[in-house]
Design a protein around this motif. Structure first.
Motif, mmCIF file in Angstrom:
data_model
loop_
_atom_site.group_PDB
_atom_site.id
_atom_site.type_symbol
_atom_site.label_atom_id
_atom_site.label_comp_id
_atom_site.label_asym_id
_atom_site.label_seq_id
_atom_site.Cartn_x
_atom_site.Cartn_y
_atom_site.Cartn_z
ATOM 1 N N ARG A 1 102.041 -17.539 58.148
ATOM 2 C CA ARG A 1 101.119 -16.829 59.026
ATOM 3 C C ARG A 1 100.351 -15.810 58.203
ATOM 4 O O ARG A 1 100.884 -15.201 57.291
ATOM 5 N N PRO A 2 99.085 -15.628 58.555
ATOM 6 C CA PRO A 2 98.280 -14.697 57.758
ATOM 7 C C PRO A 2 98.589 -13.231 58.063
ATOM 8 O O PRO A 2 99.126 -12.899 59.108
ATOM 9 N N TYR A 3 98.217 -12.416 57.119
ATOM 10 C CA TYR A 3 98.250 -10.960 57.273
ATOM 11 C C TYR A 3 96.985 -10.591 58.046
ATOM 12 O O TYR A 3 95.896 -11.057 57.735
ATOM 13 N N ARG A 4 97.135 -9.730 59.064
ATOM 14 C CA ARG A 4 95.953 -9.380 59.866
ATOM 15 C C ARG A 4 95.747 -7.873 59.876
ATOM 16 O O ARG A 4 96.709 -7.107 59.889
ATOM 17 N N VAL A 5 94.476 -7.499 59.856
ATOM 18 C CA VAL A 5 94.150 -6.074 59.947
ATOM 19 C C VAL A 5 93.161 -5.904 61.098
ATOM 20 O O VAL A 5 92.118 -6.563 61.127
ATOM 21 N N ARG A 6 93.532 -5.048 62.044
ATOM 22 C CA ARG A 6 92.651 -4.844 63.193
ATOM 23 C C ARG A 6 91.704 -3.682 62.904
ATOM 24 O O ARG A 6 92.092 -2.660 62.333
ATOM 25 N N CYS A 7 90.422 -3.897 63.271
ATOM 26 C CA CYS A 7 89.444 -2.843 63.055
ATOM 27 C C CYS A 7 88.447 -2.839 64.210
ATOM 28 O O CYS A 7 88.430 -3.774 65.019
ATOM 29 N N SER A 8 87.617 -1.799 64.277
ATOM 30 C CA SER A 8 86.717 -1.735 65.436
ATOM 31 C C SER A 8 85.498 -0.872 65.136
ATOM 32 O O SER A 8 85.493 -0.093 64.178
ATOM 33 N N ASP A 9 84.446 -1.076 65.938
ATOM 34 C CA ASP A 9 83.358 -0.111 65.991
ATOM 35 C C ASP A 9 83.169 0.252 67.459
ATOM 36 O O ASP A 9 83.979 -0.147 68.296
ATOM 37 N N GLU A 10 82.090 0.956 67.771
ATOM 38 C CA GLU A 10 81.988 1.442 69.149
ATOM 39 C C GLU A 10 81.733 0.328 70.160
ATOM 40 O O GLU A 10 81.823 0.538 71.357
ATOM 41 N N THR A 11 81.441 -0.900 69.676
ATOM 42 C CA THR A 11 81.145 -1.981 70.621
ATOM 43 C C THR A 11 82.300 -2.958 70.798
ATOM 44 O O THR A 11 82.264 -3.816 71.673
ATOM 45 N N GLY A 12 83.314 -2.905 69.953
ATOM 46 C CA GLY A 12 84.399 -3.876 70.103
ATOM 47 C C GLY A 12 85.330 -3.838 68.909
ATOM 48 O O GLY A 12 85.263 -2.939 68.074
ATOM 49 N N PHE A 13 86.208 -4.862 68.846
ATOM 50 C CA PHE A 13 87.139 -4.893 67.716
ATOM 51 C C PHE A 13 87.137 -6.272 67.068
ATOM 52 O O PHE A 13 86.619 -7.249 67.624
ATOM 53 N N ALA A 14 87.736 -6.323 65.894
ATOM 54 C CA ALA A 14 87.794 -7.585 65.151
ATOM 55 C C ALA A 14 89.061 -7.587 64.298
ATOM 56 O O ALA A 14 89.684 -6.537 64.105
ATOM 57 N N ASP B 1 88.506 -16.133 71.531
ATOM 58 C CA ASP B 1 87.749 -15.058 72.183
ATOM 59 C C ASP B 1 87.647 -13.788 71.348
ATOM 60 O O ASP B 1 87.011 -12.833 71.767
ATOM 61 N N GLY B 2 88.286 -13.748 70.206
ATOM 62 C CA GLY B 2 88.188 -12.550 69.368
ATOM 63 C C GLY B 2 87.270 -12.810 68.189
ATOM 64 O O GLY B 2 86.897 -13.952 67.912
ATOM 65 N N ILE B 3 86.899 -11.738 67.524
ATOM 66 C CA ILE B 3 86.075 -11.878 66.323
ATOM 67 C C ILE B 3 86.964 -11.715 65.109
ATOM 68 O O ILE B 3 87.825 -10.831 65.096
ATOM 69 N N GLN B 4 86.796 -12.564 64.114
ATOM 70 C CA GLN B 4 87.549 -12.332 62.887
ATOM 71 C C GLN B 4 86.740 -12.679 61.649
ATOM 72 O O GLN B 4 85.773 -13.447 61.697
ATOM 73 N N ILE B 5 87.134 -12.094 60.551
ATOM 74 C CA ILE B 5 86.554 -12.436 59.249
ATOM 75 C C ILE B 5 87.722 -12.772 58.332
ATOM 76 O O ILE B 5 88.602 -11.937 58.113
ATOM 77 N N THR B 6 87.740 -13.998 57.829
ATOM 78 C CA THR B 6 88.824 -14.413 56.947
ATOM 79 C C THR B 6 88.409 -14.147 55.502
ATOM 80 O O THR B 6 87.310 -14.549 55.097
ATOM 81 N N HIS B 7 89.280 -13.484 54.764
ATOM 82 C CA HIS B 7 89.012 -13.154 53.364
ATOM 83 C C HIS B 7 87.582 -12.638 53.165
ATOM 84 O O HIS B 7 86.737 -13.336 52.604
ATOM 85 N N PRO B 8 87.314 -11.430 53.643
ATOM 86 C CA PRO B 8 85.954 -10.884 53.478
ATOM 87 C C PRO B 8 85.546 -10.903 52.008
ATOM 88 O O PRO B 8 86.393 -10.741 51.136
ATOM 89 N N ASP B 9 84.243 -11.114 51.775
ATOM 90 C CA ASP B 9 83.756 -11.130 50.386
ATOM 91 C C ASP B 9 83.721 -9.725 49.802
ATOM 92 O O ASP B 9 83.902 -9.547 48.606
ATOM 93 N N HIS B 10 83.433 -8.758 50.659
ATOM 94 C CA HIS B 10 83.344 -7.382 50.179
ATOM 95 C C HIS B 10 84.065 -6.436 51.129
ATOM 96 O O HIS B 10 83.946 -6.580 52.351
ATOM 97 N N ILE B 11 84.793 -5.487 50.560
ATOM 98 C CA ILE B 11 85.364 -4.379 51.323
ATOM 99 C C ILE B 11 85.044 -3.130 50.514
ATOM 100 O O ILE B 11 85.541 -2.989 49.389
ATOM 101 N N VAL B 12 84.167 -2.270 51.028
ATOM 102 C CA VAL B 12 83.813 -1.072 50.255
ATOM 103 C C VAL B 12 83.752 0.150 51.161
ATOM 104 O O VAL B 12 83.577 0.029 52.380
ATOM 105 N N PRO B 13 83.887 1.328 50.568
ATOM 106 C CA PRO B 13 83.719 2.554 51.355
ATOM 107 C C PRO B 13 82.289 2.649 51.882
ATOM 108 O O PRO B 13 81.370 2.042 51.314
ATOM 109 N N VAL B 14 82.098 3.437 52.918
ATOM 110 C CA VAL B 14 80.790 3.519 53.573
ATOM 111 C C VAL B 14 79.708 3.986 52.595
ATOM 112 O O VAL B 14 78.557 3.552 52.677
ATOM 113 N N ALA B 15 80.091 4.805 51.656
ATOM 114 C CA ALA B 15 79.109 5.310 50.693
ATOM 115 C C ALA B 15 78.472 4.186 49.878
ATOM 116 O O ALA B 15 77.360 4.328 49.371
#
Ligand code: ADP
Ligand code: MG
Length: 693
Positions: free
Chosen positions: A81-94, A127-141
């Motif tokens: 089973r994959p490792y999952r990380v839940r995240c969200s913005d003001e419109t929903g979660f993924a 019914d959920g949104i997901q991104i598998t192995h994102p290409d980039h994960i960076v700080p907001v800056a």
């Protein structure tokens, strides 16, 4: 010397930040070991990461760059089973999904409660949104750096897309500005970017259009490469033309005698080619001419008749072949024809040793031998000629340029005739020989019957073997070609040894085997037995590809024909149809056939014209990967693709001719820039032909 301007480009890739001895080998495998190799490693496409929707609006299947807050980690607990990380913005979660994710690393990248910019392909799942192995994960800056059009590079194991992109960007930054070497009017008319801008727009693309094959940047770089190629070829040719040669008149005494001894008359193509060679030899310049002609078109006789010019002038001629078998065969053809005219011919190969060899060398040095035929042995250090004036190189692509030059250095102002049975398409001829003089034997000797060619699946092997059995009983002689020598456990290639055993079981005696690992004498014995009819079937690997002549052989079977390139199939088929008997060629293929393989076999069935086949080969393979290129010693381009940039080749040729007409020593401002171009594409040898090179 290479202009110092180019030094950063020819520096090892370890001079780039981030490439140490550990990563360097991966980059070497990917592109090459020098900075310039990375510049030439062009993207195959782009990923547009500028789309930055809110989660609620992120459509499935699209690359998006989202800004989210990390809520919680859900380690998988089970390897399946994959490792999952839940995240969200003001419109929903993924959910961000990682297979085999390492918890410590993921927690560092995605700390709970913090905001991160994530880029990857959005999926809708349950019914959920997901991104598998994102290409980039960076700080907001660092958001702006990700929200870009990203070049996509061909990759190799051990390197990630991001590493490669970053390293190549560093290479571009290290690249100097170049003086403009293109003709100002031509450059303006095309509205091309400068050299540096071109690299920048390919490696930092602003749109998908920027990296496609006919983008202005690609075309500019392709033209640079073609111009360097054409210019270098013409410079070397011009230099050659300045070398003194010796005028050698047409033989009027020996040639008629040999012509009278021939059991046939020359074809029109042979007569024409010979006249072209005669004219070259008569000039006080050094000849370098290519004689192109399909297998069986009669190159040897033309070469012999030309050699007589040198002999009659009191000098010597040499004929060099790539293999012992071929050298021997030339000897057998030529010796009886010239002995009547009182000439002495000798054979010298690597197999001649001791006293016999000493005797040949002594006679050669004393001028008692008029024509010497052989292999690489002809230019070994202790071989001396009384007066070598003419050298013929058969199957020239099997020799390197330096080998050709070494043979030439055995004489004075040696005229050279290089021969090839690999028909070369005109565009390739231009890129590899420039305007080298070429003669074509485009006509077969009369009386040859067409070879009837059929393609059959290997599943019909039993039928084929039965048919061959009947033909052999009726006296036929058969070549049976297999792709590999020994059966390796991992490969299903039909092994010649296995086939030999199999056919011997079915037919009994009379089945021979010849392959590349056999020693010379053993090989020659098998070939001789086949030529003499003591063997009726010759199972062979592609060692028979080049030159061998057994006119009685009328059947050619090629196993796994789909694995051979067109040029090679054509060469192999050329072994039959050399005598007066009707011949056939069976192409046995492993099903299913790829579209390309199907097309190749179809072309083989449709035509026997080597020049047509060569053009088709070019078309089917495209520019980058023309088979036969490697074998035939033709150049491979890094940036130009002849299938796409063919129009630029003609333009580059015209430009090069104009440049050399106006500024042959490349001393003008543009000339100086062109010198940089030549070094950039490693045509150093061409620059050295200049007085101040
Ligand atoms: P290539 O080297 O071009 O493959 P060869 O020189 O070995 O071809 O010639 C093939 C065969 O054709 C030889 O047996 C040769 O004697 C024969 N041949 C050459 N020219 C003619 C001709 N004009 N008419 C008939 N036979 C010829
Ligand atoms: Mg030949």
């Amino acid at each position: 010397m290479r202009p110092s301007l180019l030094n950063p480009l020819f520096a090892p890739i370890t001079t780039l930040a981030g490439i140490g001895p550990k990563l360097a080998p991966f980059y070497e495998r990917l592109a090459g070991g020098r900075v310039v190799d990375l510049l030439w490693h062009l993207p195959s496409g782009v990923i547009d990461r500028r789309f930055a929707p809110k989660l609620a609006e992120a459509p499935a299947g699209k690359v998006a760059t989202i800004t989210v807050q990390i809520e919680a980690h859900f380690p998988s607990g089970s390897p399946k089973r994959p490792y999952r990380v839940r995240c969200s913005d003001e419109t929903g979660f993924a959910h961000l999904v990682f297979f085999h994710g390492r918890e410590d690393w993921l927690r560092r990248q995605l700390p709970e409660g913090e905001w991160r910019v994530i880029s990857g392909v959005v999926e809708h799942f349950n019914d959920g949104i997901q991104i598998t192995h994102p290409d980039h994960i960076v700080p907001v800056a660092e958001r702006e750096q990700v929200m870009n059009i990203e070049p996509v590079y061909p990759l190799t194991g051990g390197l990630t897309a991001r590493m490669v992109a970053k390293t190549i960007r560093a290479a571009v930054d290290q690249a100097p500005q170049m003086p403009e070497w293109q003709d100002a009017a031509w450059f303006a008319r095309n509205a091309w970017p400068s050299w540096h801008q071109a690299l920048d727009s390919l490696h930092r693309p602003q749109s998908e259009q920027a990296v496609i094959e006919d983008s202005p940047a690609r075309r500019r770089l392709a033209f640079d490469e073609l111009l360097a190629n054409q210019l270098a070829l013409m410079m070397v040719r011009a230099h050659m033309r300045k070398l003194k040669g010796r005028p050698i008149a047409v033989s009027t005494h020996l040639r008629p005698q040999v012509l009278a001894a021939l059991p046939f008359t020359l074809t029109a193509a042979q007569t024409r080619s010979l006249a072209e060679i005669d004219a070259d030899m008569a000039e006080p310049l050094r000849m370098l001419r290519l004689l192109q002609g399909d297998v069986g078109s009669g190159k040897t006789v033309v070469a012999l008749l030309a050699m007589l010019n040198a002999v009659e002038a009191g000098a010597q001629a040499a004929l060099m072949a790539p293999t012992e078998i071929l050298a021997r065969q030339h000897m057998e053809t030529i010796a009886p024809l010239v002995e009547g005219a009182g000439l002495r011919v000798a054979l010298l190969t690597g197999r001649d040793k001791g006293k016999a060899r000493d005797a040949i060398l002594a006679d050669l040095a004393a001028g008692h031998i008029h024509i010497i035929i052989g292999t690489h042995a002809l230019f070994q250090e202790d071989v001396a000629y009384a007066d070598l004036a003419f050298a013929v190189i058969d199957e020239q692509h099997r020799f390197g340029v330096h080998q050709r030059l070494e043979l030439a250095s055995k004489g004075q102002a040696v005229d050279m005739l290089v021969m090839t049975a690999t028909p070369i398409p005109r565009t390739l001829l231009l890129t590899s020989y420039g305007d080298m003089d070429a003669s074509r034997l485009d006509e077969k000797p009369p009386g040859r019957q067409p070879v009837s060619t059929r393609a059959l699946p290997l599943s019909r092997m039993d039928e084929v073997v039965d048919g061959i059995g009947r033909a052999v009983k009726a006296g036929a002689r058969v070549y049976w070609v297999c792709p590999l020598v020994e059966d390796s456990e991992t490969s299903d290639l039909a092994a010649a040894e296995e086939r030999h055993r199999h056919l011997s079981q079915v037919f009994g005696d009379g089945i021979g085997l010849v392959h590349g690992k056999m020693k010379g004498p053993a090989k020659d014995k098998v070939m001789a037995d086949f030529a003499a009819g003591q063997l009726s079937v010759l199972v062979a690997t592609t060692v028979i590809e080049v030159g061998v002549n057994v006119p009685e052989a009328t059947i050619m079977v090629i196993e796994h024909a789909e694995r051979f390139g067109l040029a090679q199939l054509h060469q192999l088929r050329g072994r039959v149809g050399r005598g007066s008997g009707a011949s056939s060629c069976l192409l046995l293929y492993g099903a299913p056939l790829s579209e390309n393989a199907k097309a190749r076999l179809e072309i083989m069935r449709a035509t026997e014209d080597g020049f047509v086949i060569a053009e088709e080969d070019l078309r089917l393979r495209g520019g980058g990967e023309i088979l036969g290129t490697r074998q035939s010693g033709l150049p491979e381009f890094k940036l130009a693709d002849l299938a796409l940039h063919g129009d630029l080749l003609a333009a580059a040729r015209d430009d090069a001719a104009l440049i050399l007409a106006r500024d042959p020593e490349l001393t003008s401002e543009r000339g100086q820039a062109l010198r940089v171009l030549l070094y950039l594409f490693e045509r150093d040898a061409a620059v050295h032909t200049l007085r101040s090179g």
